[in-house]
Design an enzyme around this catalytic site. Sequence first.
Site, PDB file in Angstrom:
ATOM      1  N   LYS A 162       0.728  -1.337  -0.219  1.00 24.15           N
ATOM      2  CA  LYS A 162      -0.051  -0.075   0.022  1.00 24.15           C
ATOM      3  C   LYS A 162       0.828   1.164   0.043  1.00 24.15           C
ATOM      4  O   LYS A 162       0.541   2.267  -0.517  1.00 24.15           O
ATOM      5  CB  LYS A 162      -0.888  -0.054   1.307  1.00 24.15           C
ATOM      6  CG  LYS A 162      -2.052  -1.065   1.022  1.00 24.15           C
ATOM      7  CD  LYS A 162      -3.123  -0.972   2.134  1.00 24.15           C
ATOM      8  CE  LYS A 162      -4.236  -1.975   2.170  1.00 24.15           C
ATOM      9  NZ  LYS A 162      -4.767  -2.408   3.276  1.00 24.15           N
ATOM     10  N   LYS A 200      -9.388  -9.811  -7.979  1.00 25.40           N
ATOM     11  CA  LYS A 200     -10.468  -9.929  -6.849  1.00 25.40           C
ATOM     12  C   LYS A 200     -11.515  -9.121  -7.122  1.00 25.40           C
ATOM     13  O   LYS A 200     -11.756  -8.186  -7.938  1.00 25.40           O
ATOM     14  CB  LYS A 200      -9.688  -9.032  -5.934  1.00 25.40           C
ATOM     15  CG  LYS A 200     -10.268  -9.268  -4.333  1.00 25.40           C
ATOM     16  CD  LYS A 200      -9.111  -8.556  -3.360  1.00 25.40           C
ATOM     17  CE  LYS A 200      -9.880  -8.128  -2.058  1.00 25.40           C
ATOM     18  NZ  LYS A 200      -9.276  -7.312  -1.183  1.00 25.40           N
ATOM     19  N   LYS A 218     -16.028  -3.598  -6.399  1.00 29.62           N
ATOM     20  CA  LYS A 218     -17.101  -2.806  -6.817  1.00 29.62           C
ATOM     21  C   LYS A 218     -16.573  -1.828  -8.002  1.00 29.62           C
ATOM     22  O   LYS A 218     -16.956  -1.440  -9.021  1.00 29.62           O
ATOM     23  CB  LYS A 218     -17.700  -1.886  -5.694  1.00 29.62           C
ATOM     24  CG  LYS A 218     -19.245  -1.418  -6.075  1.00 29.62           C
ATOM     25  CD  LYS A 218     -20.072  -1.321  -4.910  1.00 29.62           C
ATOM     26  CE  LYS A 218     -20.111   0.265  -4.850  1.00 29.62           C
ATOM     27  NZ  LYS A 218     -21.066   0.575  -3.740  1.00 29.62           N
TER      28      LYS A 218
END
Length: 332
Positions: free
Chosen positions: A111, A194, A197
Amino acid sequence: MARVFSGIQPSGELHIGNYLGAFQNWVKLQHQHDCLFSVVDLHAITQAYDVPSLSQRTLEMAIGLLASGLDPERCTLFVQSHVAEHTELNWFLNIVTPLGELERQTQFKDKAQRQESVPAGLLNYPVLQAADVLLYEATLVPVGEDQVQHLELMREIARRWNARFGDDAGFSFPEPQALLTTAKRVLGLNGQAKMSKSLGNTIGLLEPPDAIWEKLRPAATDPARVKRTDPGNPDICNIFTIHQGFSPPDVQQTVATNCRTAGWGCLDCKRVLSDNMIAVLTPIRERATALRAEPPKVTDILRAGAAKARAVAQRTMAQVRQRMGFLGGGVP
Ligand code: SF4
C-alpha cells in the site's frame, strides 16, 4: 468456549466476495464460539477515504451482516469507533511494537508504494489490529492466508507486552491463534482480479434474481472450454469456486463430474449456480430490505453490542493501566 474476534471494513461493498470470504464463516462461528464481530471503521480511515459516506457505509455493512444471519443474541456486533478503548490500547501497544516489524509487513509495503506521502496510521494498522483482538483477550482470529503475517506480529506484540508488564499469576494477554478459513478467494466475474465494486466485476449481495443471472451468464470460466464438447477443469474455474459457496455438496460433485466429462455446457452449469444463489440470497435481500426500512433498529443493535464489548474492554484496560504504572491506575 473460545473467544473469537474478527472485523470487516465498511468498504461500501456488499457483494458475494465478502459474503463468501467473511459473512458466511462468521454466521457459522457464532454457533461455535463466543464471538465479537466489528465493523472496523477506524481501520477504514488509514487511507484516503470519502468522509460523507463513512457513516452510511458503516450502517450498510452492519445491515449486510445482520441480513446474512448474524444474530445479536448469539454474538456481539458493534462498530469499532464506538468502543474508545481500541484506540487507547493501540497507543499502549505502540510502545512495545518494533518499528522494523511494521515496516516489513507485506501489506504495508504494497500500500505504501502506491502513495506519495505515507501516513503513520497505515504503518500502525497492525498495532490497531492487535489492540482489537487483545482488548477482548480473544484466542482465535479467523484469517485468510494473506493475514497470517499480521497475526504473527500480533502474537509478538502480546509476548513483548507480557514480558515487560504482564504477570502470569495476575494478568497477561493470551497469544491469539489463527483460525484459518476454508473459504476460497472468489475472483471477479472477469476471472482476472479480486471481486471489487470499483472494477465492476461483482455480483451484489442484494441483487434481484434477474440481475444475478444477467451477470453470471457472461462470466469467465475455464478458458479450455472453447466448444461445448471440450472438457474443463473445475479447480481453475471461478464459477466452480462460487458453486462451493452456494451449492450443496452433492451438486458440487455433479458440477465437477459434468465439467470434466463435458456432460454440461458452461451455461447449464451457470444456470444451476444461479438457481442456488437465488435460493440463498433471496431471504438475505428480504431481511436487508426490512432492516433498511428501520435504521433505528440497526443502530440499537449496534449500541447494545458496543455496550457489551465496552464492558469487557474496560475490564482489560483497568488491568493494563494498572500494570503500566499510571497514577491511580489511570483513573483521575
Ligand atoms: S462447466 Fe462449470 S465449472 Fe466447468 S468450466 Fe464451465 S462454468 Fe466452469
